[in-house]
Design a protein around this motif. Structure first.
Motif, PDB file in Angstrom:
ATOM      1  N   ILE A 273      49.847  40.630  38.525  1.00 12.63           N
ATOM      2  CA  ILE A 273      48.776  39.655  38.716  1.00 12.63           C
ATOM      3  C   ILE A 273      47.535  40.408  39.165  1.00 12.63           C
ATOM      4  N   ASN A 274      46.382  40.049  38.638  1.00 12.78           N
ATOM      5  CA  ASN A 274      45.155  40.769  38.957  1.00 12.78           C
ATOM      6  C   ASN A 274      44.649  40.483  40.368  1.00 12.78           C
ATOM      7  N   GLY A 275      44.075  41.527  40.982  1.00 15.36           N
ATOM      8  CA  GLY A 275      43.292  41.383  42.202  1.00 15.36           C
ATOM      9  C   GLY A 275      43.993  40.939  43.458  1.00 15.36           C
ATOM     10  N   PRO A 276      45.246  41.356  43.724  1.00 12.19           N
ATOM     11  CA  PRO A 276      45.889  40.916  44.963  1.00 12.19           C
ATOM     12  C   PRO A 276      45.371  41.679  46.175  1.00 12.19           C
ATOM     13  N   GLY A 277      45.024  40.943  47.246  1.00 14.39           N
ATOM     14  CA  GLY A 277      44.580  41.650  48.436  1.00 14.39           C
ATOM     15  C   GLY A 277      43.892  40.770  49.451  1.00 14.39           C
ATOM     16  N   HIS A 278      43.289  41.447  50.414  1.00 18.85           N
ATOM     17  CA  HIS A 278      42.508  40.872  51.524  1.00 18.85           C
ATOM     18  C   HIS A 278      43.192  39.668  52.149  1.00 18.85           C
TER      19      HIS A 278
END
Length: 335
Positions: A273-278
């Motif tokens: 999955i794109n962009g996992p974080g913060h």
């Protein structure tokens, strides 16, 4: 005459059976439809657990309701069934106009201190502190002033150590997004400037996959285990599909910090999955570490970002206690 009576009796019996079947059909209760749960659209999420209830906050994202008006809050007793937004002010726990800030309400953190609830948050690319008697708000900052700083600063996280000392981990916008720490004064409204220290900068390949001139390390959250401090952070621009999570360790809350060789521990490679974080790390009612985070909306669109959660465990590996994300536990938060 006898034949006519028999035929009449049969006719009445058949008619009665037919009527009974019709009545059975018309009185059948239709099945209750399964409720359709929807994704919760929050970025930079945090979960605060208090007296049997989980409170979910974050940055409103995309063209969603209440975007830019403050901070929404959702509640749950099991982390699966979420209600909201249920903030004290039309769904908002903190509302623009009643605390510092006119735009850019980002990355809140909630903590309980001295029988009050504190919200550390970003607005106008500054860090501010608001208080309330309830996790639902209303949170207010009576001075409507941010923490004093010589540069723009975002993404606050307060860690209170075993000795009672308080530390503000945060991001300073100086030659990139860099993570700093400073000891906080007891009122949580100012730092001891002589303790200000840089912790993390995005210097490794996974931390700056686009070779940007403004490298990004952000979203700090800290825990202490067996005398060792773990600083979890995100790297890359949040719009980058390769936005990911890593951590570093130290024997002191002020550092120096050693980045884990297992980084990144949460990434597109792990979750597909794109962009996992913060996100934010928290201990749930079963003493299980959980990390709440956001992801991109889809493969093609970054916004609105979706809130999700994943279990975190400590494992003994390569002669050290490493922090690891449990891939199969990942799920989106819905209400």
């Amino acid at each position: 005459m006898k034949k006519k009576f028999i035929l009449l009796f049969l006719g009445l019996s058949l008619n009665s059976c037919s009527q009974q079947k019709d009545e059975e059909v018309t009185t059948t209760v239709p099945p209750t439809p399964t409720p359709v749960l929807k994704d919760i659209f929050l970025a930079d999420p945090t979960i605060f657990y208090n007296e049997g209830t989980y409170y979910l906050y974050g940055t409103t994202t995309g063209n969603t309701p209440l975007n830019g008006e403050g901070f929404q809050v959702y509640t749950s007793t099991d982390q699966k069934n979420w209600k909201g937004p249920v903030g004290a002010q039309g769904g908002l726990a903190l509302k623009k106009g009643e605390a510092f800030g006119s735009q850019g309400f980002w990355a809140p953190q909630i903590l309980k201190y001295n029988n009050q609830f504190y919200m550390m948050y970003t607005a106008n690319e500054n860090i501010a502190v608001a208080t309330s008697s309830s996790p639902l708000g209303p949170f207010r900052n009576t001075s409507k002033e941010p923490l004093a700083a010589s540069v723009k600063q975002i993404d606050p996280f307060v860690f209170i150590d075993d000795d009672g000392k308080k530390y503000l981990y945060h991001v300073r916008l100086t030659n990139g997004n860099r993570i700093f720490v400073a000891e906080l004064n007891d009122d949580l409204l100012s730092i001891k400037t002589e303790t200000l220290t840089e912790c993390i900068a995005a210097e490794l390949q996974w931390e700056n996959t686009q070779n940007a001139n403004w490298p990004v390390a952000e979203g700090p959250t800290v825990l202490k285990k067996d005398g060792l401090y773990y600083l979890i952070y995100s790297a890359n621009d949040f719009r980058n599909p390769e936005y990911a999570v890593g951590y570093a360790t130290s024997k002191s809350p002020l550092g120096p910090w050693k980045k884990s060789t297992a980084n990144p521990i949460i990434s597109r490679n792990l979750l597909k999955i794109n962009g996992p974080g913060h996100g934010d790390l928290f201990l749930d009612k079963d003493n299980q570490w959980q990390y709440v985070l956001h992801t991109h909306y889809s493969i093609t669109n970054e916004a609105p970002r979706k809130a999700a959660i994943i279990e975190m465990n400590f494992i003994q590996k390569e002669n050290e206690l490493q922090l690891e994300a449990k891939k199969d536990s990942f799920r989106f938060l819905k209400n």
